[in-house]
Design a protein around this motif. Structure first.
Motif, PDB file in Angstrom:
ATOM      1  N   LYS A   1     -22.987  -2.837  45.948  1.00 51.14           N
ATOM      2  CA  LYS A   1     -23.387  -4.197  45.614  1.00 51.14           C
ATOM      3  C   LYS A   1     -22.250  -5.138  45.986  1.00 51.14           C
ATOM      4  CE  LYS A   1     -27.423  -3.422  43.613  1.00 51.14           C
ATOM      5  NZ  LYS A   1     -27.682  -3.622  42.183  1.00 51.14           N
ATOM      6  N   LYS A   2     -22.603  -6.361  46.333  1.00 49.71           N
ATOM      7  CA  LYS A   2     -21.589  -7.349  46.687  1.00 49.71           C
ATOM      8  C   LYS A   2     -21.170  -8.114  45.438  1.00 49.71           C
ATOM      9  CE  LYS A   2     -20.680 -11.125  49.936  1.00 49.71           C
ATOM     10  NZ  LYS A   2     -21.234 -11.917  51.056  1.00 49.71           N
ATOM     11  N   MET A   3     -19.841  -8.215  45.215  1.00 45.21           N
ATOM     12  CA  MET A   3     -19.346  -8.945  44.060  1.00 45.21           C
ATOM     13  C   MET A   3     -18.957 -10.374  44.441  1.00 45.21           C
ATOM     14  SD  MET A   3     -16.769  -7.523  41.173  1.00 45.21           S
ATOM     15  CE  MET A   3     -15.270  -7.526  42.143  1.00 45.21           C
TER      16      MET A   3
ATOM     17  N   PHE B   1     -16.826  -5.642  47.231  1.00 47.13           N
ATOM     18  CA  PHE B   1     -18.025  -4.900  46.877  1.00 47.13           C
ATOM     19  C   PHE B   1     -17.721  -3.942  45.725  1.00 47.13           C
ATOM     20  CE2 PHE B   1     -17.750  -5.937  51.335  1.00 47.13           C
ATOM     21  CZ  PHE B   1     -18.972  -6.521  51.622  1.00 47.13           C
ATOM     22  N   TYR B   2     -18.757  -3.337  45.182  1.00 54.23           N
ATOM     23  CA  TYR B   2     -18.539  -2.296  44.182  1.00 54.23           C
ATOM     24  C   TYR B   2     -19.631  -1.247  44.276  1.00 54.23           C
ATOM     25  CZ  TYR B   2     -22.108  -4.545  41.176  1.00 54.23           C
ATOM     26  OH  TYR B   2     -23.282  -5.075  40.670  1.00 54.23           O
ATOM     27  N   LYS B   3     -19.277  -0.069  43.812  1.00 59.73           N
ATOM     28  CA  LYS B   3     -20.226   1.033  43.777  1.00 59.73           C
ATOM     29  C   LYS B   3     -20.822   1.062  42.376  1.00 59.73           C
ATOM     30  CE  LYS B   3     -20.545   5.928  44.978  1.00 59.73           C
ATOM     31  NZ  LYS B   3     -19.766   7.122  45.409  1.00 59.73           N
TER      32      LYS B   3
ATOM     33  N   LYS C   1     -22.127  -2.776  35.733  1.00 58.47           N
ATOM     34  CA  LYS C   1     -21.173  -3.403  36.629  1.00 58.47           C
ATOM     35  C   LYS C   1     -19.772  -2.868  36.320  1.00 58.47           C
ATOM     36  CE  LYS C   1     -23.660  -7.692  37.561  1.00 58.47           C
ATOM     37  NZ  LYS C   1     -23.612  -9.168  37.536  1.00 58.47           N
ATOM     38  N   PRO C   2     -18.814  -3.071  37.204  1.00 56.80           N
ATOM     39  CA  PRO C   2     -17.439  -2.617  36.946  1.00 56.80           C
ATOM     40  C   PRO C   2     -16.877  -3.275  35.689  1.00 56.80           C
ATOM     41  CG  PRO C   2     -17.722  -3.248  39.246  1.00 56.80           C
ATOM     42  CD  PRO C   2     -18.952  -3.694  38.530  1.00 56.80           C
ATOM     43  N   ASP C   3     -15.917  -2.605  35.041  1.00 54.19           N
ATOM     44  CA  ASP C   3     -15.288  -3.217  33.875  1.00 54.19           C
ATOM     45  C   ASP C   3     -14.363  -4.349  34.322  1.00 54.19           C
ATOM     46  OD1 ASP C   3     -12.842  -2.099  34.691  1.00 54.19           O
ATOM     47  OD2 ASP C   3     -13.053  -0.370  33.401  1.00 54.19           O
TER      48      ASP C   3
END
Length: 241
Positions: free
Chosen positions: A49-51, A56-58, A68-70
């Motif tokens: 996903k695009k942040m 980006f993040y997995k 979502k990422p912490d």
């Protein structure tokens, strides 16, 4: 192996919840256009996903859905470049973490010598300010404390007296080497920071030499910071009121 395949392989090795940029994928700048197309295809597949622009993040999958990422992981791409720290968190979110205020920061502020970004995507809102010195993993904690001294009168829901007590306690835990480094960095900060640091060091450890801080100040300049002498007994030596 094609660049697209290499990118997919590297991303597959990342843990869920990890954020990353082009440098984390070891992509050469001349390959950015090709890489962007590959990353766009991976987004459509749902693998990433695009942040924000270039970040980006997995996504992490749980029984409750996608996470979502912490907070720490979300900030990481903006604090590091090619694996090296180039920025640090400052402003209200830092002062909340240092327990100087309970105010919630709606925008995150990061300080960097050269990096300039602005992010406004969903809950992630970031602005940058120029740091006073180059930022490294070895010095950013000291720069955080110097920033707090700089903003001592502007920290929301906090009195300068209470902030001095907390910051004095944190500075008192530093090693002699860290104190010497902090004095060196303070010389690049506004005069009120040098005066405050000098007064705090003189109060908690009169064996520390504060001559460089004292010599850098105009002896006629007074600093109206609203700090009581009962809280910081050495303020008169530094023209602090």
């Amino acid at each position: 192996m094609s660049l697209a395949s290499e990118i997919r392989t590297r991303i597959n090795k990342f843990p869920e919840g990890k954020t990353f940029g082009y440098s984390d994928l070891l992509i050469a700048k001349e390959d950015y256009v090709t890489a962007a197309k590959a990353l766009e295809r991976l987004q459509k597949e749902g693998l990433i996903k695009k942040m924000s622009k270039g970040v980006f993040y997995k996504p992490k999958q749980t029984v409750f859905g996608e996470l979502k990422p912490d907070y720490t992981e979300m900030l990481r791409p903006y604090l590091f470049e090619d694996g090296k720290r180039v920025a640090y968190e400052t402003g209200y979110s830092l002062y909340s973490r240092l327990k100087l205020t309970t105010q919630v920061a709606f925008r995150i502020k990061i300080a960097s010598r050269d990096r300039r970004i602005s992010v406004n995507k969903g809950a992630l809102k970031i602005d940058t300010v120029k740091s006073y010195v180059d930022v490294t993993d070895a010095n950013y904690k000291l720069l955080e404390l110097l920033d707090a001294l700089k903003d001592i009168k502007r920290i929301p829901d906090a009195s300068p007296d209470n902030s001095i007590v907390i910051l004095s306690s944190l500075i008192n835990k530093l090693s002699d080497k860290q104190i010497a480094e902090m004095i060196k960095y303070a010389l690049s900060y506004p005069p009120r920071v040098k005066a405050l640091l000098g007064a705090i060091l003189e109060n908690i450890n009169n064996q520390v030499s504060t001559n460089k801080l004292k010599q850098s100040l105009n002896p006629l300049t007074k600093f109206e910071l609203g700090i009581k002498k009962s809280v910081l007994p050495t303020i008169n030596n530094w023209n602090i009121e």
